[in-house]
Design an enzyme around this catalytic site. Structure first.
Site, PDB file in Angstrom:
ATOM      1  N   HIS A  56       0.841  -1.203   0.000  1.00  0.00           N
ATOM      2  CA  HIS A  56       0.000   0.000   0.000  1.00  0.00           C
ATOM      3  C   HIS A  56       0.868   1.242   0.000  1.00  0.00           C
ATOM      4  O   HIS A  56       2.095   1.150   0.103  1.00  0.00           O
ATOM      5  CB  HIS A  56      -0.992  -0.022   1.166  1.00  0.00           C
ATOM      6  CG  HIS A  56      -0.395   0.085   2.528  1.00  0.00           C
ATOM      7  ND1 HIS A  56       0.447  -0.870   3.048  1.00  0.00           N
ATOM      8  CD2 HIS A  56      -0.510   1.037   3.490  1.00  0.00           C
ATOM      9  CE1 HIS A  56       0.790  -0.523   4.279  1.00  0.00           C
ATOM     10  NE2 HIS A  56       0.236   0.640   4.573  1.00  0.00           N
ATOM     11  N   HIS A  58       1.303   3.967   1.939  1.00  0.00           N
ATOM     12  CA  HIS A  58       1.809   4.744   3.074  1.00  0.00           C
ATOM     13  C   HIS A  58       3.325   4.881   3.023  1.00  0.00           C
ATOM     14  O   HIS A  58       4.037   3.939   2.655  1.00  0.00           O
ATOM     15  CB  HIS A  58       1.379   4.101   4.395  1.00  0.00           C
ATOM     16  CG  HIS A  58      -0.064   4.320   4.712  1.00  0.00           C
ATOM     17  ND1 HIS A  58      -0.772   3.555   5.601  1.00  0.00           N
ATOM     18  CD2 HIS A  58      -0.945   5.252   4.234  1.00  0.00           C
ATOM     19  CE1 HIS A  58      -2.016   3.988   5.663  1.00  0.00           C
ATOM     20  NE2 HIS A  58      -2.157   5.009   4.846  1.00  0.00           N
ATOM     21  N   ASP A  60       5.630   4.880   5.147  1.00  0.00           N
ATOM     22  CA  ASP A  60       6.475   3.930   5.877  1.00  0.00           C
ATOM     23  C   ASP A  60       6.486   2.549   5.230  1.00  0.00           C
ATOM     24  O   ASP A  60       6.967   1.573   5.825  1.00  0.00           O
ATOM     25  CB  ASP A  60       6.062   3.842   7.362  1.00  0.00           C
ATOM     26  CG  ASP A  60       4.671   3.287   7.562  1.00  0.00           C
ATOM     27  OD1 ASP A  60       3.791   3.580   6.738  1.00  0.00           O
ATOM     28  OD2 ASP A  60       4.461   2.545   8.537  1.00  0.00           O
ATOM     29  N   HIS A  61       5.963   2.453   4.002  1.00  0.00           N
ATOM     30  CA  HIS A  61       6.058   1.205   3.233  1.00  0.00           C
ATOM     31  C   HIS A  61       6.712   1.416   1.864  1.00  0.00           C
ATOM     32  O   HIS A  61       7.082   0.445   1.215  1.00  0.00           O
ATOM     33  CB  HIS A  61       4.679   0.561   3.074  1.00  0.00           C
ATOM     34  CG  HIS A  61       4.145   0.067   4.384  1.00  0.00           C
ATOM     35  ND1 HIS A  61       4.088  -1.267   4.715  1.00  0.00           N
ATOM     36  CD2 HIS A  61       3.705   0.737   5.474  1.00  0.00           C
ATOM     37  CE1 HIS A  61       3.619  -1.395   5.954  1.00  0.00           C
ATOM     38  NE2 HIS A  61       3.380  -0.185   6.433  1.00  0.00           N
ATOM     39  N   HIS A 114      -7.423  -1.072   5.726  1.00  0.00           N
ATOM     40  CA  HIS A 114      -6.401  -0.117   6.197  1.00  0.00           C
ATOM     41  C   HIS A 114      -6.306   1.038   5.191  1.00  0.00           C
ATOM     42  O   HIS A 114      -6.367   2.203   5.556  1.00  0.00           O
ATOM     43  CB  HIS A 114      -5.087  -0.863   6.338  1.00  0.00           C
ATOM     44  CG  HIS A 114      -3.939  -0.026   6.794  1.00  0.00           C
ATOM     45  ND1 HIS A 114      -3.861   0.501   8.059  1.00  0.00           N
ATOM     46  CD2 HIS A 114      -2.810   0.384   6.141  1.00  0.00           C
ATOM     47  CE1 HIS A 114      -2.730   1.198   8.170  1.00  0.00           C
ATOM     48  NE2 HIS A 114      -2.083   1.140   7.023  1.00  0.00           N
ATOM     49  N   ASP A 133      -0.208  -4.122   6.140  1.00  0.00           N
ATOM     50  CA  ASP A 133      -0.840  -3.598   7.354  1.00  0.00           C
ATOM     51  C   ASP A 133      -2.291  -4.076   7.473  1.00  0.00           C
ATOM     52  O   ASP A 133      -3.143  -3.372   8.027  1.00  0.00           O
ATOM     53  CB  ASP A 133      -0.793  -2.062   7.365  1.00  0.00           C
ATOM     54  CG  ASP A 133       0.594  -1.530   7.670  1.00  0.00           C
ATOM     55  OD1 ASP A 133       1.512  -2.347   7.895  1.00  0.00           O
ATOM     56  OD2 ASP A 133       0.766  -0.294   7.681  1.00  0.00           O
ATOM     57  N   HIS A 171       4.584  -4.741  10.533  1.00  0.00           N
ATOM     58  CA  HIS A 171       5.020  -4.037  11.745  1.00  0.00           C
ATOM     59  C   HIS A 171       5.265  -4.990  12.905  1.00  0.00           C
ATOM     60  O   HIS A 171       4.581  -6.010  13.036  1.00  0.00           O
ATOM     61  CB  HIS A 171       3.968  -3.015  12.201  1.00  0.00           C
ATOM     62  CG  HIS A 171       3.898  -1.791  11.353  1.00  0.00           C
ATOM     63  ND1 HIS A 171       4.686  -0.686  11.560  1.00  0.00           N
ATOM     64  CD2 HIS A 171       3.121  -1.502  10.278  1.00  0.00           C
ATOM     65  CE1 HIS A 171       4.405   0.244  10.661  1.00  0.00           C
ATOM     66  NE2 HIS A 171       3.456  -0.216   9.864  1.00  0.00           N
TER      67      HIS A 171
HETATM   68 ZN   LIG Z   1      -0.037   1.644   6.492  1.00  0.00          ZN
END
Ligand SMILES: [Zn+2]
Length: 241
Positions: A56, A58, A60-61, A114, A133, A171
């Site tokens: 996805h 985001h 942080d990915h 998410h 996530d 995570h």
């Molecule tokens: Zn995420």
């Protein structure tokens, strides 16, 4: 030779996953969050990176994608429907698609919730699920864009996968998730055992992932929720826990 997956810690609590397909020697990385740690991992593989798989959009990915593409020129795989907010895709996929990864194949599973464009990847050869996530050990992702119905539906797609499947989530949230899980399901022996195991792993500085899907089926209250209503109540309670 099956696909193997190894966690690579990134940022505060993210995991990218390094994938190796044994027959061809192809190497992939799932959700590289930051350039430095991602490049360091690829350098250990003699500078070889053939694919990046994105779950996805985001930051942080995807934060490490640009640096990896510039340095190693891998093919970037992601959801066609989310192409406008993902890094540039070389292979744009949708629910049910398969992506060749050397001698193995990744199956794409749409897992909205998410985010609306969230996807998971499943390698039958190796039994590896990369749920990003969507599913965490003893927990699940927050519903930023989708509904409880969306994520409950995504979890039902995992029902077809075997108990032996390795869950390689995005995570290291397991210890915190265990506290909430125990608060709603205190008498669950499988959950108590998993919580103790996770506490020991984390105290030793080791990752709590991957975890077998069968263990999650026994211990994760979100995966165990029998109805979308029950799932939604759990998710809402966790949001304020
Ligand atoms: Zn995420």
């Amino acid at each position: 030779m099956p696909v193997t997956a190894t966690s690579i810690p990134m940022l505060a609590d993210n995991y990218a996953w390094l994938l190796i397909e044994g027959l061809s020697g192809k190497i992939g990385m799932v959700d590289p969050a930051e350039p430095e740690a991602a490049i360091e991992a690829v350098e250990i593989m003699n500078g070889q990176l053939d694919y990046i798989f994105l779950t996805h959009h985001h930051h942080d990915h995807v934060g490490g994608v640009a640096a990896l593409v510039e340095t190693y020129h891998p093919l970037v795989v992601g959801n066609a429907a989310d192409a406008s907010r993902l890094p540039k895709l070389d292979i744009a996929v949708t629910e049910g698609d398969t992506v060749e990864f050397g001698a193995a194949v990744a199956r794409v599973i749409a897992t909205p919730g998410h985010t609306l464009g969230h996807i998971a990847y499943y390698f039958a050869d190796g039994g590896i699920l990369l749920p990003g996530d969507t599913l965490f050990s003893l927990g699940c992702g927050r519903l930023f864009e989708g509904t409880a119905e969306d994520m409950f539906g995504a979890f039902r797609k995992f029902d077809a996968l075997s108990d032996e499947t390795f869950v390689c989530a995005g995570h290291e949230y397991t210890a915190a998730n265990a506290k909430f899980a125990l608060s709603v399901d205190p008498d669950n022996a499988a959950l108590q055992a998993r919580a103790a195991q996770v506490a020991a792993l984390r105290a030793a500085g080791k990752p709590s992932l991957p975890v077998r899907l069968g263990e999650e089926r026994a211990a994760n209250p979100f995966l165990r929720a029998a109805t979308v209503e029950a799932f939604g109540r759990l998710r809402a309670a966790k949001d304020v826990f």
